[in-house]
Design a protein around this motif. Structure first.
Motif, short mmCIF file in Angstrom:
data_model
loop_
_atom_site.label_atom_id
_atom_site.label_comp_id
_atom_site.label_asym_id
_atom_site.label_seq_id
_atom_site.Cartn_x
_atom_site.Cartn_y
_atom_site.Cartn_z
N LEU A 79 -17.06 35.74 30.38
CA LEU A 79 -16.21 35.69 28.83
C LEU A 79 -14.96 34.56 29.02
O LEU A 79 -14.46 34.22 27.72
N LEU A 80 -14.27 35.45 29.72
CA LEU A 80 -13.17 35.41 30.03
C LEU A 80 -12.63 33.72 29.78
O LEU A 80 -10.87 33.38 29.02
N PHE A 81 -13.15 32.97 30.39
CA PHE A 81 -13.21 31.41 30.86
C PHE A 81 -13.35 30.86 29.18
O PHE A 81 -13.08 29.50 30.06
N PHE A 82 -13.61 31.67 28.28
CA PHE A 82 -13.76 30.61 26.72
C PHE A 82 -12.48 30.99 26.14
O PHE A 82 -11.50 31.39 26.14
N LYS A 83 -12.38 29.91 25.21
CA LYS A 83 -11.79 30.54 24.02
C LYS A 83 -11.74 31.31 22.51
O LYS A 83 -13.31 31.22 22.31
N GLY A 84 -11.23 31.91 22.07
CA GLY A 84 -11.48 32.28 20.67
C GLY A 84 -12.22 34.11 20.78
O GLY A 84 -11.81 34.45 21.89
N ASN A 85 -12.80 33.88 20.08
CA ASN A 85 -13.96 34.82 19.88
C ASN A 85 -14.39 35.11 21.21
O ASN A 85 -14.50 36.50 20.77
N LEU A 86 -14.44 34.42 21.92
CA LEU A 86 -15.91 35.22 23.27
C LEU A 86 -14.88 35.96 24.16
O LEU A 86 -14.97 36.16 24.48
N ARG A 87 -13.89 35.04 24.51
CA ARG A 87 -13.05 35.59 24.96
C ARG A 87 -12.68 36.65 24.99
O ARG A 87 -12.44 37.78 25.81
N ILE A 88 -11.94 37.17 23.50
CA ILE A 88 -11.47 38.49 22.63
C ILE A 88 -12.78 39.12 23.11
O ILE A 88 -13.27 40.40 23.68
N LEU A 89 -13.71 39.04 22.97
CA LEU A 89 -15.59 39.51 23.08
C LEU A 89 -15.79 40.00 24.22
O LEU A 89 -15.77 41.33 24.85
N GLY A 90 -15.21 39.33 25.48
CA GLY A 90 -15.37 39.29 26.73
C GLY A 90 -14.53 40.25 26.83
O GLY A 90 -14.79 41.76 28.06
N VAL A 91 -13.08 40.83 26.42
CA VAL A 91 -11.95 41.75 27.03
C VAL A 91 -12.44 42.92 26.03
O VAL A 91 -12.68 43.74 26.98
N GLY A 92 -12.99 43.06 24.76
CA GLY A 92 -13.86 43.90 24.81
C GLY A 92 -14.76 44.58 25.66
O GLY A 92 -15.16 46.21 26.09
N LEU A 93 -15.88 43.85 26.16
CA LEU A 93 -16.89 44.17 26.68
C LEU A 93 -16.03 45.14 28.30
O LEU A 93 -16.63 45.68 28.71
N LEU A 94 -15.35 43.76 28.65
CA LEU A 94 -14.67 44.72 29.60
C LEU A 94 -14.40 46.47 29.55
O LEU A 94 -14.37 47.05 30.53
N PHE A 95 -13.39 45.97 29.38
CA PHE A 95 -12.49 47.49 28.98
C PHE A 95 -13.70 48.27 28.41
O PHE A 95 -13.17 49.73 29.18
N HIS A 96 -14.37 48.22 27.62
CA HIS A 96 -16.40 49.62 27.63
C HIS A 96 -16.54 49.78 28.84
O HIS A 96 -16.79 50.79 29.10
N MET A 97 -17.22 48.49 29.68
CA MET A 97 -16.87 49.49 31.29
C MET A 97 -16.10 50.12 31.53
O MET A 97 -16.23 51.10 32.53
N LEU A 98 -14.66 49.99 31.95
CA LEU A 98 -13.84 50.51 32.23
C LEU A 98 -13.16 51.66 31.96
O LEU A 98 -13.80 52.67 32.43
N THR A 99 -13.83 51.52 30.92
CA THR A 99 -13.87 52.92 29.82
C THR A 99 -15.06 53.74 30.31
O THR A 99 -14.52 54.94 30.85
N ASP A 100 -16.22 53.50 30.15
CA ASP A 100 -17.12 53.73 30.87
C ASP A 100 -17.45 54.67 32.28
O ASP A 100 -17.38 55.76 32.63
N TRP A 101 -16.50 53.33 32.83
CA TRP A 101 -16.64 54.01 34.23
C TRP A 101 -15.32 54.73 34.85
O TRP A 101 -15.72 55.82 35.79
N ILE A 102 -14.54 54.57 33.98
CA ILE A 102 -13.21 55.76 34.11
C ILE A 102 -13.91 57.08 33.62
O ILE A 102 -13.90 58.13 34.61
N ASP A 103 -14.91 57.64 33.02
CA ASP A 103 -15.69 58.45 32.72
C ASP A 103 -16.49 58.89 33.03
O ASP A 103 -16.45 60.33 33.80
N CYS A 104 -17.24 58.24 34.33
CA CYS A 104 -17.58 57.94 35.62
C CYS A 104 -17.23 59.25 36.68
O CYS A 104 -18.02 60.22 36.89
N GLN A 105 -15.89 58.28 36.74
CA GLN A 105 -14.66 59.23 38.14
C GLN A 105 -15.10 60.48 37.41
O GLN A 105 -14.41 61.45 38.61
#
Length: 111
Positions: A79-105
């Motif tokens: 999704l990062l390779f798209f423009k506009g809202n899809l890119r923003i959503l991709g950033v949000g989803l990836l940060f969500h996954m990073l947050t959950d990974w940090i919680d796991c660690q």
């Protein structure tokens, strides 16, 4: 703050608070819109409803829930390779996954 509350506080701050910083840094012109789009990435947690129990503080979401698998994370990356809202959503989803990974660690080290 009680140590037992620190991990959940950090987790929810990263989900709801830190995306404001990301939105402002990456999407300054439309940071409010970007923040709300990133908040919609929280809907990815609907896959928790497929689990029993729905919430378990000892369970790592990454690669357990369908929308938290490595395959899904790969799609979010694309999704990062798209423009506009899809890119923003991709950033949000990836940060969500990073947050959950940090919680796991943090859980793995007994925090």
């Amino acid at each position: 703050m009680d140590d037992s509350l620190l991990r959940p506080f950090l987790h929810y701050f990263l989900h709801f608070g830190f995306p404001i910083v990301i939105a402002f840094l990456l999407f300054r012109k439309n940071w409010k819109k970007a923040y709300f789009i990133m908040l919609t990435s929280m809907l990815v947690d609907v896959d928790h409803l497929l689990s029993t129990p729905v919430f378990s503080p000892d369970r790592c979401s990454i690669n357990f829930h369908p929308l938290h698998t490595y395959w899904a994370i790969g799609v979010y990356f694309l999704l990062l390779f798209f423009k506009g809202n899809l890119r923003i959503l991709g950033v949000g989803l990836l940060f969500h996954m990073l947050t959950d990974w940090i919680d796991c660690q943090l859980h793995n080290i007994g925090f």
